[in-house]
Scaffold this motif. Structure first.
Motif, PDB file in Angstrom:
ATOM      1  N   UNK A   6       0.830  -1.217   0.000  1.00 42.01           N
ATOM      2  CA  UNK A   6       0.000   0.000   0.000  1.00 42.01           C
ATOM      3  C   UNK A   6       0.857   1.256   0.000  1.00 42.01           C
ATOM      4  N   UNK A   7       1.838   1.314   0.910  1.00 42.88           N
ATOM      5  CA  UNK A   7       2.651   2.526   1.003  1.00 42.88           C
ATOM      6  C   UNK A   7       3.609   2.655  -0.166  1.00 42.88           C
ATOM      7  N   UNK A   8       4.056   1.536  -0.726  1.00 39.47           N
ATOM      8  CA  UNK A   8       4.899   1.619  -1.923  1.00 39.47           C
ATOM      9  C   UNK A   8       4.130   2.242  -3.082  1.00 39.47           C
ATOM     10  N   UNK A   9       2.879   1.846  -3.260  1.00 38.35           N
ATOM     11  CA  UNK A   9       2.079   2.425  -4.332  1.00 38.35           C
ATOM     12  C   UNK A   9       1.656   3.858  -4.016  1.00 38.35           C
ATOM     13  N   UNK A  10       1.667   4.234  -2.748  1.00 39.57           N
ATOM     14  CA  UNK A  10       1.403   5.635  -2.385  1.00 39.57           C
ATOM     15  C   UNK A  10       2.619   6.515  -2.616  1.00 39.57           C
ATOM     16  N   UNK A  11       3.757   5.923  -2.929  1.00 39.96           N
ATOM     17  CA  UNK A  11       4.963   6.694  -3.203  1.00 39.96           C
ATOM     18  C   UNK A  11       5.880   6.872  -2.014  1.00 39.96           C
ATOM     19  N   UNK A  12       5.591   6.214  -0.889  1.00 41.05           N
ATOM     20  CA  UNK A  12       6.465   6.305   0.286  1.00 41.05           C
ATOM     21  C   UNK A  12       7.572   5.267   0.134  1.00 41.05           C
ATOM     22  N   UNK A  13       8.803   5.722  -0.010  1.00 42.96           N
ATOM     23  CA  UNK A  13       9.913   4.833  -0.316  1.00 42.96           C
ATOM     24  C   UNK A  13      10.703   4.395   0.917  1.00 42.96           C
ATOM     25  N   UNK A  14      10.538   5.072   2.021  1.00 39.02           N
ATOM     26  CA  UNK A  14      11.274   4.731   3.241  1.00 39.02           C
ATOM     27  C   UNK A  14      10.315   4.184   4.289  1.00 39.02           C
TER      28      UNK A  14
END
Length: 217
Positions: free
Chosen positions: A136-144
């Motif tokens: 979910x967070x990877x697809x939201x653009x959160x990389x860390x």
């Protein structure tokens, strides 16, 4: 009927309209008396109705485009103002003691990152699994992200992860002590500065069999 206020009535045109209406009524009565059937003249569709319909269609399309544009702007704005780092606790739902220990460590990390000036979010929900949260967070653009499991909470450490593309394996740095704040922040900054390197660029340090390599800038 008295004219409405502010409306100018052309008396000559109004008189002509009424006279035409009376003439049509007389023709209809004469035709009915003679046994003929009076047929109303077929009127074509009013251009005004068509104009109103087109105006309504244009307004609808314009409003739809404006809503779509506003939704895109809101999505871009939320992505820009979203968290830079997400903290994901990993624990078994049925073990309350384990959950409390892991969440306590995650809250300490959250406070540490907030003091450092980063936008951080603690994803402590139990509806989704850790893997689903990662995606979910990877697809939201959160990389860390910071991962804390039961054993890491006991040892007082965490795992830092840096993703490059949704669905690809993340670069992880394990065993970062929570009490070493400077080291944690430095490792996080190093991961943030990483870039994706091709096989040719990383050939000197990695095997040629892998398709993609990661290296520090």
């Amino acid at each position: 009927m008295a004219p409405s206020a502010g409306k100018v009535v052309d008396e000559a045109a109004e008189a002509a309209r009424k006279e035409k209406q009376r003439q049509r009524q007389r023709e209809a009565l004469e035709a009915r008396a003679a046994g003929a059937e009076f047929k109303k003249s077929k009127r074509s569709r009013k251009p005004l109705e068509r104009r109103k319909f087109e105006a309504r269609s244009k307004v609808s399309n314009r409003e739809r485009r404006l809503k779509q544009k506003a939704a895109k702007q809101q999505k871009a704005k939320s992505a820009q103002a979203g968290p830079e780092v997400v903290v994901v606790p990993i624990f078994w739902k049925g073990v309350a003691e384990q959950r409390g220990r892991v969440l306590s460590a995650c809250k300490d990390i959250e406070q540490l990152l907030l003091r450092s000036g980063r936008r951080v979010e603690l994803d402590s929900g139990t509806k989704y699994t850790p893997g689903q949260k990662f995606a979910h967070w990877e697809h939201r653009g959160v990389k860390l992200r910071v991962e804390v499991g039961p054993r890491e909470a006991e040892r007082g450490c965490c795992t830092l992860a840096r993703t490059f593309k949704p669905g690809l394996a993340a670069k992880r740095v394990e065993g970062i002590k929570l009490d070493e704040e400077a080291l944690l922040l430095r490792r996080l900054a190093d991961l943030e500065g990483m870039k994706v390197c091709t096989t040719r660029e990383a050939r000197t340090t990695r095997s040629r069999r892998d398709e993609q390599r990661y290296a520090l800038c």
